[in-house]
Scaffold this motif. Sequence first.
Motif, mmCIF file in Angstrom:
data_model
loop_
_atom_site.group_PDB
_atom_site.id
_atom_site.type_symbol
_atom_site.label_atom_id
_atom_site.label_comp_id
_atom_site.label_asym_id
_atom_site.label_seq_id
_atom_site.Cartn_x
_atom_site.Cartn_y
_atom_site.Cartn_z
ATOM 1 N N ILE A 1 -3.557 5.157 1.929
ATOM 2 C CA ILE A 1 -3.198 3.839 1.395
ATOM 3 C C ILE A 1 -4.173 2.777 1.891
ATOM 4 O O ILE A 1 -4.628 1.928 1.117
ATOM 5 C CB ILE A 1 -1.751 3.472 1.785
ATOM 6 C CG1 ILE A 1 -0.760 4.384 1.046
ATOM 7 C CG2 ILE A 1 -1.452 2.013 1.471
ATOM 8 C CD1 ILE A 1 0.679 4.212 1.492
ATOM 9 N N GLU B 1 -6.445 0.505 -0.456
ATOM 10 C CA GLU B 1 -6.263 -0.949 -0.429
ATOM 11 C C GLU B 1 -7.584 -1.655 -0.125
ATOM 12 O O GLU B 1 -7.853 -2.736 -0.669
ATOM 13 C CB GLU B 1 -5.190 -1.330 0.587
ATOM 14 C CG GLU B 1 -3.780 -0.985 0.116
ATOM 15 C CD GLU B 1 -2.712 -1.357 1.126
ATOM 16 O OE1 GLU B 1 -1.552 -1.534 0.733
ATOM 17 O OE2 GLU B 1 -3.037 -1.448 2.336
ATOM 18 N N ALA C 1 2.745 4.433 -1.852
ATOM 19 C CA ALA C 1 3.678 3.599 -1.081
ATOM 20 C C ALA C 1 5.108 4.128 -1.223
ATOM 21 O O ALA C 1 5.890 4.109 -0.266
ATOM 22 C CB ALA C 1 3.598 2.150 -1.544
ATOM 23 N N VAL D 1 -1.803 3.221 -5.401
ATOM 24 C CA VAL D 1 -1.236 2.631 -4.186
ATOM 25 C C VAL D 1 0.288 2.559 -4.291
ATOM 26 O O VAL D 1 1.005 2.861 -3.319
ATOM 27 C CB VAL D 1 -1.827 1.229 -3.933
ATOM 28 C CG1 VAL D 1 -1.064 0.518 -2.811
ATOM 29 C CG2 VAL D 1 -3.308 1.336 -3.554
#
Length: 245
Positions: A38, A42, A150, A146
């Motif tokens: 992640i 990001e 998540a 993402v």
Amino acid sequence: MPSAPAADQIRLLDVQDIDLRAQQARHRRDHLPILTQIAELESRLKDLDEARVATATRVSDLRRAVQKAEDDVQVVRDRAARDNARLSAGQGSPKDLQALQSELEVLGRRQSALEEVELEAMEALEAAEGEHASAKEQVDAITVQVEELAAERDAAWAEIDEEIATLERDRNLVVDGIDATLLALYDKLRAAQGGIGAAALAQGQCLGCRTVLNPGDLRDIEAKAPDAIVRCEECGRILVRGAKR
């Protein structure tokens, strides 16, 4: 020398086992491989979004440039159309008509130059729009990735959090009734010793630091009262005697 019931000291190993499992669970929670995935996405998403914003600004600037180029060309075309109309009508003296012809030649060259500028601006705009569309497409795709990761992370966290909550409930049951002084010492040592505050003494060895005690130290320990709180000379942890471990 501080003391605590021998039974409480043995129960302390159960507390230590629970605390160690909870510590390991928290470590797993903080170091899930998916967290690295992640974070990397990001970071990439941040760079791509900056590129998207930059290309959007460039597209806006180039659209204005194209519009200005089109307006400039149209002004010349309009002027040339008026001059051609006057020339076709034969209005004016031969000198005036000759001046109109000369002006039309100038306007023709001017129009060609402006049309080249217009073409270059349009080509630059098309390229910038392509870059912007590509950046936006990548931003959208990575955003979806993402969000999916998540959701997986949150599910893993929820599972680990439930495990930790269960261990905390178990700990509360185990520590109930343990000598307060013993427990306070254990908690203090656990904080200072990487999560292990008490260890069993088994076959002459401290299972906390794996140090084998010499015969003299063992005899001294064996001579102490069963409720005496013994500490490892090497690591300082509470040595629990009589545990079946």
